[in-house]
Design a protein around this motif. Structure first.
Motif, PDB file in Angstrom:
ATOM      1  N   VAL A 188       2.821   7.851  -1.740  1.00 26.00           N
ATOM      2  CA  VAL A 188       1.460   7.841  -1.452  1.00 26.00           C
ATOM      3  C   VAL A 188       1.178   6.492  -0.779  1.00 26.00           C
ATOM      4  CG1 VAL A 188      -0.624   7.620  -2.698  1.00 26.00           C
ATOM      5  CG2 VAL A 188       0.778   9.195  -3.478  1.00 26.00           C
ATOM      6  N   TYR A 189       0.091   6.630   0.312  1.00 28.31           N
ATOM      7  CA  TYR A 189      -0.249   5.397   1.130  1.00 28.31           C
ATOM      8  C   TYR A 189      -1.638   5.307   0.813  1.00 28.31           C
ATOM      9  CZ  TYR A 189      -1.229   2.536   5.210  1.00 28.31           C
ATOM     10  OH  TYR A 189      -1.574   1.375   5.763  1.00 28.31           O
ATOM     11  N   ARG A 190      -2.011   4.148   0.181  1.00 25.59           N
ATOM     12  CA  ARG A 190      -3.434   3.755  -0.378  1.00 25.59           C
ATOM     13  C   ARG A 190      -3.876   2.637   0.787  1.00 25.59           C
ATOM     14  NH1 ARG A 190      -3.044   2.493  -6.649  1.00 25.59           N
ATOM     15  NH2 ARG A 190      -5.388   2.891  -6.642  1.00 25.59           N
ATOM     16  N   TYR A 191      -5.184   2.788   1.066  1.00 30.41           N
ATOM     17  CA  TYR A 191      -5.552   1.832   2.336  1.00 30.41           C
ATOM     18  C   TYR A 191      -7.092   1.790   2.074  1.00 30.41           C
ATOM     19  CZ  TYR A 191      -6.541   5.834   5.050  1.00 30.41           C
ATOM     20  OH  TYR A 191      -7.095   7.181   5.410  1.00 30.41           O
TER      21      TYR A 191
ATOM     22  N   SER B 289      -1.257  11.680   1.044  1.00 29.69           N
ATOM     23  CA  SER B 289       0.229  11.802   0.919  1.00 29.69           C
ATOM     24  C   SER B 289       1.107  11.828   1.889  1.00 29.69           C
ATOM     25  CB  SER B 289       0.591  13.288   0.076  1.00 29.69           C
ATOM     26  OG  SER B 289       1.536  13.713  -0.172  1.00 29.69           O
TER      27      SER B 289
ATOM     28  N   TYR C 172       3.505   3.689  -2.013  1.00 26.37           N
ATOM     29  CA  TYR C 172       3.746   3.810  -3.575  1.00 26.37           C
ATOM     30  C   TYR C 172       4.811   5.281  -3.584  1.00 26.37           C
ATOM     31  CZ  TYR C 172       0.071   0.425  -4.204  1.00 26.37           C
ATOM     32  OH  TYR C 172      -0.592  -0.730  -4.435  1.00 26.37           O
TER      33      TYR C 172
ATOM     34  N   TRP D 163       4.789   4.685   6.994  1.00 29.59           N
ATOM     35  CA  TRP D 163       3.952   3.792   6.383  1.00 29.59           C
ATOM     36  C   TRP D 163       3.846   2.640   7.634  1.00 29.59           C
ATOM     37  CZ3 TRP D 163       5.648  -1.627   6.905  1.00 29.59           C
ATOM     38  CH2 TRP D 163       4.697  -2.504   6.122  1.00 29.59           C
TER      39      TRP D 163
ATOM     40  N   ASN E  58     -12.041   3.094  -0.211  1.00 30.86           N
ATOM     41  CA  ASN E  58     -10.434   3.180  -0.741  1.00 30.86           C
ATOM     42  C   ASN E  58     -10.097   4.710  -0.438  1.00 30.86           C
ATOM     43  OD1 ASN E  58      -9.980   0.289  -1.324  1.00 30.86           O
ATOM     44  ND2 ASN E  58     -11.426   0.638  -3.118  1.00 30.86           N
ATOM     45  N   LYS E  59      -9.147   4.693   0.206  1.00 32.53           N
ATOM     46  CA  LYS E  59      -8.396   6.285   0.382  1.00 32.53           C
ATOM     47  C   LYS E  59      -7.199   6.317   0.114  1.00 32.53           C
ATOM     48  CE  LYS E  59     -11.432   7.797   4.090  1.00 32.53           C
ATOM     49  NZ  LYS E  59     -11.488   8.594   5.566  1.00 32.53           N
ATOM     50  N   ARG E  60      -6.596   7.474   0.154  1.00 32.98           N
ATOM     51  CA  ARG E  60      -5.107   7.418  -0.134  1.00 32.98           C
ATOM     52  C   ARG E  60      -4.737   8.800   0.546  1.00 32.98           C
ATOM     53  NH1 ARG E  60      -3.756   8.363  -6.386  1.00 32.98           N
ATOM     54  NH2 ARG E  60      -3.430  10.314  -6.527  1.00 32.98           N
TER      55      ARG E  60
ATOM     56  N   MET F 252       0.932  -1.263   0.181  1.00 38.30           N
ATOM     57  CA  MET F 252      -0.061   0.126  -0.127  1.00 38.30           C
ATOM     58  C   MET F 252       0.680   1.287  -0.053  1.00 38.30           C
ATOM     59  SD  MET F 252      -3.434  -1.123   2.190  1.00 38.30           S
ATOM     60  CE  MET F 252      -2.521  -1.413   3.901  1.00 38.30           C
TER      61      MET F 252
END
Length: 451
Positions: free
Chosen positions: A46-49, A61, A34, A77, A57-59, A32
Motif C-alpha cells: 500500500v502506498y499512502r500519500y 494498492s 507499507y 514507489w 490523504n489517499k492510498r 509512505m
C-alpha cells in the motif's frame, strides 16, 4: 503494543504474521510505502500519500505479495514519488493510463474483427462460420494487436504474402487461402471504416498482387465406363444401408453431400416426386440459389421409401444414433467409403456433381441451363432474366429421370448407345429414328439397322 519492525527485505516479510486485525508495516527508507497484513494471512503493498491536487490523504494498492516482490514494490514507489514531485496524483495517473489503454485496445484490429464476426453469427452458420473464424484467427495472429487505422497496404501485403507462402498445395502452388483472408480482412476494414475508425481498406488493394490460387479440381470420374465400375462397386459395400443409400442418392441427385445428409422428411413429397430445400451454400452466396426444388426420379423415391422403414420415425432421412453432431451421418462418411473402395484421389462425394454435369452435357446432350439449375446454381438467359426455383420443372424432372435410368443402364453394363436406343423405345418410330441419327450419325444408324 510492541512496534512492528520495518521491512527491509523479502526475508523480513516472513516475520510478520496474521493477527486478529489487519495492520500496516512500514518499509525502511521508503516513506509512505507499507505492507498490509490481513487476518486471513494475505499481504499486500500500500502506498499512502497526500494528493497534490486535492490536498487529501489517499492510498493506492500496489499488488499482493509475493506476486509483487519487495524489490518491485520499491520500484513502483520510486515511480509514484517521481510523479508527486511533478504534482501529479499517482492514482489519477494510473486511472488515466488504464482508460487510455482500454481506448487504444478498442481501436485494435482484434476488436473490430470479433465485433464483425458476432454479426456474422446472426446470419450465417455451420461450416461457413467455422471457415471464416479460422481465417480471422489467422489474420489476427499477424495484425490483431495493431491499431486498425495504422495498418496500411504495405503491411497487409507483407501479411498476405506470408500466408500465401505457407498455404501451398501438394504441387507446391498457392491455394486461395490468402485471397480468402484478404476478403474477410477487407470486410473488417469496411466495418471499422463505416464507424469512423479507419479511412482506407488496404486489404482490398492487395488482392490483385496475390498469385493466382491453384487448388485443382476435386477428384471426379467423368467417363461412363469408369462411372459404371464405381456404381457397381458401391453395391458391393458391406456397411450400414443408411450409407449405401446416401451414396446411391449422391450419384443420382448430384446435390452437395451436406444438403443430402441434412435431408428432412418434411422437405419431401414422395407422391409428387419433389424435394424442396434451402441449400447450405445458398445462404449468403451470390451465385447459389437460396431455395431449391429437386425433382425425384422413380429410383430415388424407391430408395427414400426404403429409408422410411429405417428412419421414418425421426426428423432426418439419414439419422444416425451413433453420430455425435445433429444425429445424422457424418460429413466424412461418404468419402471414407469411397476410399475403402479404392477411389482416394480418384473420386470424392462432391465429385458426383462434376460427373453428372460432364456426362449430362457431353453424352446426353442436355442444355447448360438445365444442368446448372439441377446443381443449384443461379442461371440467366441471354437477355438477363433469372430463372427461379420452379422454372423448367417438367424438363428438369425428365432430365433427372433419364439420368437415373442412365445410371441403371451403366450399372447393368449397357453401353451408351444401347441406353439411348432403350430410352427412345417409348417414342414413335419416326422420332426414334431422328433422335438416333442426331445422337449417333446417319452411317452408324444405318449400320445398326442392317444388323
Amino acid at each position: 503494543m510492541e512496534a512492528r519492525k520495518p521491512i527491509s527485505s523479502d526475508r523480513s516479510i516472513s516475520s510478520h504474521k496474521a493477527d486478529d486485525k489487519e495492520y500496516l508495516v512500514s518499509v525502511k527508507n521508503h516513506p509512505m510505502l507499507y505492507l498490509m497484513v490481513r487476518p486471513n494471512g494475505t499481504k499486500s503493498w500500500v502506498y499512502r500519500y497526500l494528493s497534490p491536487t486535492h490536498s487529501k490523504n489517499k492510498r493506492i494498492s500496489l499488488g499482493v505479495y509475493p506476486n509483487v516482490s519487495f524489490s518491485r514494490a520499491c520500484e513502483i514507489w520510486r515511480d509514484y514519488e517521481e510523479l508527486l514531485s511533478r504534482s501529479i496524483d499517482p492514482k489519477n495517473h494510473r486511472e488515466e493510463f488504464k482508460n487510455s489503454l482500454i481506448s487504444k485496445n478498442k481501436n485494435f484490429f482484434n476488436h473490430f474483427a470479433w465485433e464483425y464476426f458476432e454479426g456474422l453469427e446472426q446470419t450465417q452458420k455451420g461450416n461457413t462460420l467455422i471457415r471464416k473464424k479460422g481465417r480471422l484467427e489467422l489474420i489476427c495472429s499477424y495484425i490483431g494487436n495493431e491499431p486498425i487505422s495504422d495498418i496500411g497496404s504495405p503491411r497487409m501485403l507483407e501479411v498476405l504474402l506470408d500466408i500465401q507462402a505457407n498455404s501451398l498445395n501438394k504441387a507446391g502452388k498457392p491455394t486461395d487461402k490468402a485471397e480468402r483472408c484478404a476478403g474477410i480482412a477487407s470486410d473488417v476494414f469496411v466495418y471499422a471504416g463505416a464507424r469512423g475508425f479507419c479511412s482506407s481498406n488496404p486489404a482490398a488493394l492487395i488482392k490483385s498482387q496475390l498469385a493466382k490460387s491453384s487448388y485443382g479440381h476435386r477428384p471426379a470420374i467423368t467417363k461412363p465406363k469408369d462411372l459404371a465400375k464405381l456404381l457397381r462397386a458401391i453395391e458391393t459395400l458391406e456397411c450400414d444401408l443408411n450409407i449405401i443409400n446416401s451414396l446411391r442418392l449422391l450419384a443420382m441427385l448430384f446435390v452437395r453431400n451436406g444438403d443430402l445428409r441434412r435431408m428432412r422428411w418434411d422437405e419431401l413429397n414422395l407422391e409428387a416426386g419433389r424435394w424442396q430445400l434451402k441449400p447450405l451454400k445458398g445462404q449468403g452466396k451470390v451465385n447459389m440459389v437460396k431455395d431449391m426444388v429437386v425433382p425425384l426420379p422413380n429410383q430415388a423415391v424407391a430408395i427414400l421409401r426404403e429409408q422410411q422403414k429405417i428412419n421414418g420415425h425421426t426428423e432426418y432421412v439419414f439419422f444416425s444414433e451413433t453420430a455425435k453432431k445433429h444425429h445424422i451421418i457424418s460429413d466424412a462418411t461418404a468419402n471414407s467409403q469411397l476410399h475403402n473402395l479404392g477411389y482416394q484421389n480418384i473420386h470424392c462425394a462432391h465429385g458426383f456433381r462434376a460427373t453428372a454435369k460432364t456426362i449430362l452435357q457431353e453424352r446426353l446432350k442436355y442444355s447448360l441451363v438445365l444442368v446448372e439449375m439441377a446443381l443449384g446454381h443461379t442461371t440467366k438467359d441471354p437477355n438477363g432474366t433469372a430463372y427461379g426455383r420452379f422454372e423448367y420443372i417438367d424438363d428438369r424432372a425428365d432430365m433427372m429421370q433419364k439420368w437415373a435410368d442412365y445410371l441403371d443402364a451403366l450399372r447393368e453394363g449397357k453401353e451408351i448407345a444401347e441406353f439411348r436406343a432403350d430410352a427412345q423405345t417409348k417414342a414413335d418410330p419416326t422420332t426414334q429414328l431422328k433422335a438416333l441419327i442426331d445422337q449417333l450419325g446417319k452411317n452408324e444408324v444405318l449400320e445398326m439397322l442392317k444388323n
